[in-house]
Design a protein around this motif. Sequence first.
Motif, PDB file in Angstrom:
ATOM      1  N   ASP A 103     -16.610   1.174  -6.764  1.00 52.96           N
ATOM      2  CA  ASP A 103     -15.650   2.061  -7.421  1.00 52.96           C
ATOM      3  C   ASP A 103     -14.267   1.853  -6.819  1.00 52.96           C
ATOM      4  OD1 ASP A 103     -17.596   3.353  -9.029  1.00 52.96           O
ATOM      5  OD2 ASP A 103     -18.159   4.612  -7.319  1.00 52.96           O
ATOM      6  N   LEU A 104     -13.257   1.937  -7.646  1.00 42.37           N
ATOM      7  CA  LEU A 104     -11.891   1.885  -7.153  1.00 42.37           C
ATOM      8  C   LEU A 104     -11.633   3.135  -6.306  1.00 42.37           C
ATOM      9  CD1 LEU A 104      -9.198   0.300  -7.349  1.00 42.37           C
ATOM     10  CD2 LEU A 104      -8.590   1.796  -9.248  1.00 42.37           C
ATOM     11  N   ASP A 105     -11.084   2.939  -5.108  1.00 38.39           N
ATOM     12  CA  ASP A 105     -10.757   4.070  -4.241  1.00 38.39           C
ATOM     13  C   ASP A 105      -9.371   4.583  -4.648  1.00 38.39           C
ATOM     14  OD1 ASP A 105      -9.859   5.696  -2.010  1.00 38.39           O
ATOM     15  OD2 ASP A 105     -11.546   4.875  -0.889  1.00 38.39           O
ATOM     16  N   ASP A 106      -9.366   5.547  -5.543  1.00 42.23           N
ATOM     17  CA  ASP A 106      -8.111   6.047  -6.105  1.00 42.23           C
ATOM     18  C   ASP A 106      -7.179   6.591  -5.031  1.00 42.23           C
ATOM     19  OD1 ASP A 106      -9.405   5.462  -8.465  1.00 42.23           O
ATOM     20  OD2 ASP A 106      -8.947   7.361  -9.436  1.00 42.23           O
ATOM     21  N   ASP A 107      -7.715   7.322  -4.072  1.00 36.02           N
ATOM     22  CA  ASP A 107      -6.866   7.960  -3.064  1.00 36.02           C
ATOM     23  C   ASP A 107      -6.112   6.923  -2.239  1.00 36.02           C
ATOM     24  OD1 ASP A 107      -7.667  10.453  -3.906  1.00 36.02           O
ATOM     25  OD2 ASP A 107      -9.218  10.663  -2.371  1.00 36.02           O
ATOM     26  N   ARG A 108      -6.794   5.904  -1.806  1.00 39.08           N
ATOM     27  CA  ARG A 108      -6.137   4.878  -0.986  1.00 39.08           C
ATOM     28  C   ARG A 108      -5.169   4.043  -1.810  1.00 39.08           C
ATOM     29  NH1 ARG A 108     -10.778   5.950   1.750  1.00 39.08           N
ATOM     30  NH2 ARG A 108     -10.656   5.845   4.046  1.00 39.08           N
ATOM     31  N   LEU A 109      -5.548   3.698  -3.033  1.00 35.73           N
ATOM     32  CA  LEU A 109      -4.632   2.923  -3.867  1.00 35.73           C
ATOM     33  C   LEU A 109      -3.387   3.741  -4.176  1.00 35.73           C
ATOM     34  CD1 LEU A 109      -3.943   0.392  -5.408  1.00 35.73           C
ATOM     35  CD2 LEU A 109      -5.285   1.236  -7.344  1.00 35.73           C
ATOM     36  N   ARG A 110      -3.554   5.009  -4.480  1.00 35.76           N
ATOM     37  CA  ARG A 110      -2.401   5.887  -4.717  1.00 35.76           C
ATOM     38  C   ARG A 110      -1.511   5.934  -3.471  1.00 35.76           C
ATOM     39  NH1 ARG A 110      -5.039  10.076  -5.454  1.00 35.76           N
ATOM     40  NH2 ARG A 110      -5.230   9.949  -7.731  1.00 35.76           N
ATOM     41  N   ALA A 111      -2.129   6.059  -2.310  1.00 37.94           N
ATOM     42  CA  ALA A 111      -1.360   6.162  -1.078  1.00 37.94           C
ATOM     43  C   ALA A 111      -0.546   4.908  -0.799  1.00 37.94           C
ATOM     44  CB  ALA A 111      -2.298   6.452   0.099  1.00 37.94           C
ATOM     45  N   VAL A 112      -1.137   3.725  -0.967  1.00 37.34           N
ATOM     46  CA  VAL A 112      -0.392   2.503  -0.666  1.00 37.34           C
ATOM     47  C   VAL A 112       0.751   2.311  -1.655  1.00 37.34           C
ATOM     48  CG1 VAL A 112      -1.656   0.755  -2.031  1.00 37.34           C
ATOM     49  CG2 VAL A 112      -0.702   0.151   0.203  1.00 37.34           C
ATOM     50  N   LEU A 113       0.563   2.690  -2.906  1.00 34.95           N
ATOM     51  CA  LEU A 113       1.647   2.588  -3.882  1.00 34.95           C
ATOM     52  C   LEU A 113       2.774   3.549  -3.534  1.00 34.95           C
ATOM     53  CD1 LEU A 113      -0.446   2.278  -7.168  1.00 34.95           C
ATOM     54  CD2 LEU A 113       0.911   0.480  -6.066  1.00 34.95           C
ATOM     55  N   GLU A 114       2.442   4.724  -3.056  1.00 33.66           N
ATOM     56  CA  GLU A 114       3.470   5.683  -2.656  1.00 33.66           C
ATOM     57  C   GLU A 114       4.215   5.203  -1.418  1.00 33.66           C
ATOM     58  OE1 GLU A 114       1.187   9.242  -2.267  1.00 33.66           O
ATOM     59  OE2 GLU A 114       1.377   9.775  -4.397  1.00 33.66           O
ATOM     60  N   ILE A 115       3.502   4.623  -0.463  1.00 32.34           N
ATOM     61  CA  ILE A 115       4.144   4.089   0.745  1.00 32.34           C
ATOM     62  C   ILE A 115       5.111   2.965   0.382  1.00 32.34           C
ATOM     63  CG2 ILE A 115       3.720   2.775   2.861  1.00 32.34           C
ATOM     64  CD1 ILE A 115       1.054   4.375   3.090  1.00 32.34           C
ATOM     65  N   LEU A 116       4.677   2.047  -0.453  1.00 29.98           N
ATOM     66  CA  LEU A 116       5.534   0.934  -0.858  1.00 29.98           C
ATOM     67  C   LEU A 116       6.736   1.435  -1.664  1.00 29.98           C
ATOM     68  CD1 LEU A 116       2.818  -1.684  -1.892  1.00 29.98           C
ATOM     69  CD2 LEU A 116       4.310  -1.796   0.123  1.00 29.98           C
TER      70      LEU A 116
ATOM     71  N   HIS B 275      -2.025   1.542 -17.158  1.00 26.13           N
ATOM     72  CA  HIS B 275      -3.118   2.513 -17.235  1.00 26.13           C
ATOM     73  C   HIS B 275      -3.514   3.004 -15.844  1.00 26.13           C
ATOM     74  CE1 HIS B 275      -6.590  -0.009 -15.948  1.00 26.13           C
ATOM     75  NE2 HIS B 275      -5.954  -1.012 -16.518  1.00 26.13           N
ATOM     76  N   LEU B 276      -3.295   2.164 -14.811  1.00 26.23           N
ATOM     77  CA  LEU B 276      -3.582   2.611 -13.454  1.00 26.23           C
ATOM     78  C   LEU B 276      -2.483   3.541 -12.935  1.00 26.23           C
ATOM     79  CD1 LEU B 276      -5.017  -0.606 -11.772  1.00 26.23           C
ATOM     80  CD2 LEU B 276      -6.254   1.444 -12.477  1.00 26.23           C
ATOM     81  N   VAL B 277      -1.242   3.270 -13.312  1.00 34.20           N
ATOM     82  CA  VAL B 277      -0.141   4.162 -12.946  1.00 34.20           C
ATOM     83  C   VAL B 277      -0.403   5.558 -13.495  1.00 34.20           C
ATOM     84  CG1 VAL B 277       2.333   4.601 -13.173  1.00 34.20           C
ATOM     85  CG2 VAL B 277       1.509   2.258 -12.828  1.00 34.20           C
ATOM     86  N   THR B 278      -0.844   5.615 -14.745  1.00 34.56           N
ATOM     87  CA  THR B 278      -1.159   6.901 -15.364  1.00 34.56           C
ATOM     88  C   THR B 278      -2.346   7.559 -14.681  1.00 34.56           C
ATOM     89  OG1 THR B 278      -0.304   6.129 -17.496  1.00 34.56           O
ATOM     90  CG2 THR B 278      -1.806   8.023 -17.524  1.00 34.56           C
ATOM     91  N   ARG B 279      -3.371   6.792 -14.457  1.00 35.83           N
ATOM     92  CA  ARG B 279      -4.587   7.322 -13.825  1.00 35.83           C
ATOM     93  C   ARG B 279      -4.299   7.905 -12.446  1.00 35.83           C
ATOM     94  NH1 ARG B 279     -10.004   3.615 -12.689  1.00 35.83           N
ATOM     95  NH2 ARG B 279     -10.768   4.708 -10.808  1.00 35.83           N
ATOM     96  N   LEU B 280      -3.442   7.228 -11.670  1.00 33.33           N
ATOM     97  CA  LEU B 280      -3.173   7.640 -10.302  1.00 33.33           C
ATOM     98  C   LEU B 280      -2.018   8.625 -10.191  1.00 33.33           C
ATOM     99  CD1 LEU B 280      -3.489   4.113  -8.647  1.00 33.33           C
ATOM    100  CD2 LEU B 280      -5.208   5.934  -8.627  1.00 33.33           C
ATOM    101  N   GLY B 281      -1.233   8.759 -11.247  1.00 37.83           N
ATOM    102  CA  GLY B 281      -0.094   9.655 -11.212  1.00 37.83           C
ATOM    103  C   GLY B 281       0.984   9.212 -10.245  1.00 37.83           C
ATOM    104  N   VAL B 282       1.329   7.930 -10.277  1.00 35.52           N
ATOM    105  CA  VAL B 282       2.282   7.387  -9.304  1.00 35.52           C
ATOM    106  C   VAL B 282       3.508   6.774  -9.986  1.00 35.52           C
ATOM    107  CG1 VAL B 282       0.641   6.979  -7.450  1.00 35.52           C
ATOM    108  CG2 VAL B 282       0.922   5.239  -9.224  1.00 35.52           C
ATOM    109  N   ALA B 283       3.919   7.324 -11.102  1.00 37.33           N
ATOM    110  CA  ALA B 283       5.087   6.791 -11.796  1.00 37.33           C
ATOM    111  C   ALA B 283       6.302   6.775 -10.870  1.00 37.33           C
ATOM    112  CB  ALA B 283       5.383   7.630 -13.032  1.00 37.33           C
ATOM    113  N   HIS B 284       6.991   5.637 -10.833  1.00 38.01           N
ATOM    114  CA  HIS B 284       8.164   5.453  -9.985  1.00 38.01           C
ATOM    115  C   HIS B 284       8.975   4.305 -10.555  1.00 38.01           C
ATOM    116  CE1 HIS B 284      10.618   4.495  -6.429  1.00 38.01           C
ATOM    117  NE2 HIS B 284      10.295   5.693  -5.958  1.00 38.01           N
TER     118      HIS B 284
END
Length: 212
Positions: free
Chosen positions: A155-168, A182-191
């Motif tokens: 399974d994709l680890d949503d929490d960690r992927l969201r975190a690394v995108l936010e850090i970057l 679709h992953l940006v939407t799924r993770l809620g990390v629009a930037h």
Amino acid sequence: MSFLVFYAGLSIAAHVVAPQFGRVPLSCFDKGPLQIQSYFYCALNRHYVTPELAHVLTETAEEMDRVYPGTKTLVLDANFPFWNGFPLLPHLSHDDGKKADLAFYYSDAAGYLAGATRSPIGYFAFENGPSNCGASWPTLRWNLDVLQPFWHDYDLDDDRLRAVLEILSRDDRVQKIFVEPHLVTRLGVAHSKIRFQGCRAARHDDHVHFQL
């Protein structure tokens, strides 16, 4: 055999010459928070970056390990040791030492899988989702349907992927990040830094691409 010896000699020489081109090799043997996903990338000399990108990668991995202890951030393709403008095929943009790909983070029913990827090289295990891309040619947007059944069922680890995108995204040194919409939407990390690479480029729902 003679070719292998010759190639090994060139690889050793690359370590010496690369700094003259403003690039350094990422460690192929480090077992800390930042790791090369496969020796394959080192063997092909695809693990070179600028010193600035090396710092970004190291700091990002350390921050991930701080937020989620035990997290391993895996680097996939980076760049060749020298010559700006020489692309790292099949990537068209990995040509100046300022780009790198990160593997996704995965988990199973027991929890986070440190250092694991669904495919042997970290690429091509796609997280399917809605897309507006139809048939287009020429294109590097491979679906590789025939390979998908062979990959690990993680399974994709949503929490960690969201975190690394936010850090970057927060890092002023980072200019662009490519991930499928679709992953940006799924993770809620629009930037503003997180963008769609376009329908003719390779899919980015199997890895994260970022650049300085």
